[in-house]
Design a protein around this motif. Sequence first.
Motif, PDB file in Angstrom:
ATOM      1  N   TYR A 303       0.929  -1.152   0.196  1.00  0.00           N
ATOM      2  CA  TYR A 303       0.042   0.224   0.093  1.00  0.00           C
ATOM      3  C   TYR A 303       0.935   1.300   0.009  1.00  0.00           C
ATOM      4  N   ALA A 304       2.087   1.283   0.856  1.00  0.00           N
ATOM      5  CA  ALA A 304       3.037   2.546   1.055  1.00  0.00           C
ATOM      6  C   ALA A 304       3.336   2.820  -0.641  1.00  0.00           C
ATOM      7  N   ALA A 305       3.719   1.789  -1.553  1.00  0.00           N
ATOM      8  CA  ALA A 305       4.238   2.003  -2.590  1.00  0.00           C
ATOM      9  C   ALA A 305       3.314   2.829  -3.488  1.00  0.00           C
ATOM     10  N   ILE A 306       1.963   2.388  -3.459  1.00  0.00           N
ATOM     11  CA  ILE A 306       1.009   3.097  -4.028  1.00  0.00           C
ATOM     12  C   ILE A 306       0.710   4.370  -3.606  1.00  0.00           C
ATOM     13  N   GLY A 307       0.569   4.321  -2.111  1.00  0.00           N
ATOM     14  CA  GLY A 307       0.303   5.801  -1.431  1.00  0.00           C
ATOM     15  C   GLY A 307       1.405   6.935  -1.784  1.00  0.00           C
ATOM     16  N   LEU A 308       2.767   6.365  -1.633  1.00  0.00           N
ATOM     17  CA  LEU A 308       3.877   7.216  -2.002  1.00  0.00           C
ATOM     18  C   LEU A 308       3.860   7.916  -3.336  1.00  0.00           C
ATOM     19  N   ALA A 309       3.306   6.958  -4.324  1.00  0.00           N
ATOM     20  CA  ALA A 309       3.480   7.577  -5.840  1.00  0.00           C
ATOM     21  C   ALA A 309       2.301   8.273  -5.928  1.00  0.00           C
ATOM     22  N   SER A 310       1.182   8.245  -5.053  1.00  0.00           N
ATOM     23  CA  SER A 310       0.060   9.343  -5.162  1.00  0.00           C
ATOM     24  C   SER A 310       0.491  10.554  -4.789  1.00  0.00           C
ATOM     25  N   VAL A 311       1.043  10.655  -3.371  1.00  0.00           N
ATOM     26  CA  VAL A 311       1.144  11.806  -2.634  1.00  0.00           C
ATOM     27  C   VAL A 311       2.283  12.560  -3.156  1.00  0.00           C
ATOM     28  N   THR A 312       3.181  11.807  -3.921  1.00  0.00           N
ATOM     29  CA  THR A 312       4.463  12.558  -4.378  1.00  0.00           C
ATOM     30  C   THR A 312       4.108  13.601  -5.319  1.00  0.00           C
ATOM     31  N   PHE A 313       2.907  13.468  -6.118  1.00  0.00           N
ATOM     32  CA  PHE A 313       2.313  14.350  -7.109  1.00  0.00           C
ATOM     33  C   PHE A 313       1.990  16.031  -6.404  1.00  0.00           C
ATOM     34  N   PHE A 314       2.048  15.870  -5.163  1.00  0.00           N
ATOM     35  CA  PHE A 314       1.788  17.049  -4.633  1.00  0.00           C
ATOM     36  C   PHE A 314       2.609  17.808  -3.523  1.00  0.00           C
ATOM     37  N   VAL A 315       4.088  17.605  -3.811  1.00  0.00           N
ATOM     38  CA  VAL A 315       5.236  18.304  -3.077  1.00  0.00           C
ATOM     39  C   VAL A 315       5.980  18.968  -3.914  1.00  0.00           C
ATOM     40  N   TRP A 316       5.603  19.049  -5.086  1.00  0.00           N
ATOM     41  CA  TRP A 316       6.605  19.551  -6.066  1.00  0.00           C
ATOM     42  C   TRP A 316       7.168  21.039  -5.805  1.00  0.00           C
ATOM     43  N   GLY A 317       6.165  21.812  -5.063  1.00  0.00           N
ATOM     44  CA  GLY A 317       6.488  23.205  -4.516  1.00  0.00           C
ATOM     45  C   GLY A 317       7.532  23.218  -3.463  1.00  0.00           C
ATOM     46  N   HIS A 318       8.012  22.512  -2.915  1.00  0.00           N
ATOM     47  CA  HIS A 318       9.127  22.562  -1.765  1.00  0.00           C
ATOM     48  C   HIS A 318      10.367  22.802  -2.722  1.00  0.00           C
TER      49      HIS A 318
END
Lengths: 558, 322
Positions: A303-318
């Motif tokens: 689950y973490a693999a899929i979860g991380l792949a999804s959330v990583t789309f929302f952090v580019w602004g850092h």
Amino acid sequence: MTSGTITDGPALRDPHTPDSRIGHGADYLHAEHTLRSWFFTTDHKRIALLYLASITAFFVIGAVTAGLVRLALVVPDGQVFTNDTYNKLFTIHGVVMVWFFLIPSIPATFGNFLIPLMIGARDLAFPKLNLASWYVFMTGALFTLASVVLGGVDTGWTFYTPLSTAFSNTWVVPALIGVTIVGFSSILTGLNFVVTIHTMRAPGMTWFRLPIFVWTHYATSLIFLLATPVITVALILLIAERAFHIGVFDPAYGGDPVLFQHLFWFYSHPAVYIMVLPGMGVISEIVPAFAQKKLFGYKFVAYAAIGLASVTFFVWGHHMFVNGQSDFASVAFSVLSFAVAVPSAVKVYNWTATIHKGSLKLDTPMLYAMGYIGLFVLGGLTGLYLATLAINQHVHATYFVVAHFHYIMVGGTVLAFLGGLHFWWPKITGRMYIEAWGRISAFLIFIGFNVTFFPQFILGYLGMPRRYHVYPPEFQFLNILSSAGSTILAVGYLFPMVYLVYSIWFGKRAPANPWDAKGLEWTVPSPPPAHNFLTEPVAPKVPYDYPLQARETGRQHS
Amino acid sequence: MNPTDLALQLWPAAASATAVETDWLILAFTVLTLLLTVPVFVAITWFAIRYRQGEEADRSHGNVRSVLIEISWMLIPFLLTLIFFVWGARLFFISKQVPGDAMVVEAIGRQWMWKFQHPTGQSEINDLHLPIGQPIKIRMISQDVIHNLYLPALRMQMATLPDRYTELWFKADRTGSYRLYCSEYCGTDHSKMDGTLTLMTQADYAAWLQNAGAQQGGQAGAGRVVYESYGCGACHDPGAKVRAPSLAGLYGREVRLADGRTVTADETYLRDKILNPNRQKLAADYKQVMPAFRNVIPPDDLDRLVSYLKSTGATAQQEAQP
Ligand code: HEM
Ligand SMILES: [Cu+2]
């Protein structure tokens, strides 16, 4: 049908026309011998080797330029190269390492080789597309290498505008075309993996019986498919602006340079997970095999693999906290980054718990895996420092960032890659490498790496900006230390290149399962037959089907 | 004066309360990092020895209920690190609320130099002198690519963007000289786009503005800065490698052109020569090597530059006519 016992179940649709020239049981390396049989192969295993050879070549280019950069930084006054040459060197290092080594590395080699074997399929869903993606990859590489041969590029691997579009007098366009083309190769690979994993699993191979390696490649493929088109469009706009002065990014033509950064990082941050997730997949195979124990928290890791792949789309602004982005956006990107970083970093707890009460063999792949855990944790947690707004205001674009992403990318990708290479080498080549040499290489790389990059955290906090050729004298000591470390590291990298190649001709023949590992790929001979399975593969009831009571006897070479 | 004479520095100098707090933040964060990781590293090493194949050990591992463990070891570190998110965000917000009484310094980044202009009109190149005990806001812009003004002693940096103003503010409380850099890669001489930040007492600063280094206000003075920043001197100064006519005293003189004509070096000629140096305006005996500055030097800078050239003309003429 040559591989006689295979029955044509729905999951075993054979994408090849059966080839009568292939003898029964001939392994994929010896099935055919002509050059043509390699360059026009549609066998996923041979294509994996084409990739392996290519990315090894790129790694060498990347490593040599890195060595030159470190050489230049031994002196603070920039006497070794001109500024221009130095800038081209670090640009080539970055472009080649990120776009031509890190991103394709594990998926294109081990992903290609292993996914069909692991799920019990004869090949990928689209074998010809798979071959095409290697040609696309090489075409892109040709353009980028052309830009190097013609005189180099000096924009940095990030190609920020308006430097790249209006101010750089170097070979930006061929480099950009190369990187754009390589993106298509990623998209094709991602598409092939997703369809393969969905439709070609052997009977009984349910989602929760898949190895974590397959899960992480599934997640990675989703990123390939969803994020790569964004960078493709951004780079095409960049080329258009440079060539035809179309005003997209350059304010001189009414554009906005920060827009490019948004598009760039919208791809490039998820790309970090293109590099990291496959590495996690590799480690999740190695650790259970060498602990002879089921992976702790299998479902969570999946689950973490899929979860991380999804959330990583929302952090580019850092990546843009100090680039004039709104404060509100910065705060949001900061907290979201924490939400990705913590779960990634604490995945190591799973591997640690897997080792607990196991029966450990400290062979080369396991040593690499343990090195990986150390480096990856440090890389991940320093990512949190960077995501902390007030700290970022100080260390952004300094050597702290350089250290951070090397810990993540080298720790998370290169060590996993090398660990995987040793782990599956007997399967891929049918030969064993010499264990003692492998262990030495793992130690050299771990030590060399830390001596090279740890001082850079300090350099960054002291305020040394990245991409500096000339630097103040008070930074010299730490820079010399770092350059010394890189020499050790280089020797560490050279080792496997020598003894692995040596083993191809002189190594002991490898049994089907030298590590007593679980997983369908270990049920076929080493090297595997051309069509993967001689008998219909039977999926295990549970993944990582190690005995509950870990075995205590010594390793058996059967 | 050098910001530091140390061969090896291990902690950067801090010149403001914010800088000190940033240091505390990173130190505390490091402690938490160690708490979260050292046990793992110790455990891995310990397990590797204890459970090495062939060693006697209790290896019975029943079906551990992993869900609770999994959730807690993800959640607890997350909540702990959130403390640092909040702390970092608070400091960040403070560093974004500019006090009303801040003194405004203008900064321009361009390949490859910084130009700073004090509120009283004086300006300086690369180096920056500022008073302590007074909030200072730097309002900045770039004339070409993206640069980034980085003041490590204040733990601050901010990008300068073409065509868009950005700002950063701070209140320093320790005098001394510190480094300042460009931290966004900006082309060939990126690593030479640095200088010294000198923090001084208010009185010293006032005195410095009066007499010392900074270019006094006025068109001609500012024009000298423009002259330097575009590197005109590289060819036109005495002793320059490229052979080009000296500009001192040029204004008002007769110039013989390559096509045989003679023109008076008036203001129009100077402007034209800068913008389109080679359009039938090549001076006799010289090669056509000067770059055109059309669309490069903005109009107000061009005014200043021409004023500066005129001023050298005036002095030269006075000297020439006793
Ligand atoms: C997982 C693998 C990771 C890789 C391969 C990676 C790679 C990179 C790279 C290449 C940069 C440099 C950007 C530049 O050129 O300026 C960077 C910067 C950064 N990374 Fe990572 N990163 C990873 C993970 C993380 C994580 C987990 C976090 C934290 C949530 C993080 C936070 C950041 C931040 C905030 C920056 C911006 C630093 C700055 O520009 O000031 N990264 N990373
Ligand atoms: Cu700059």
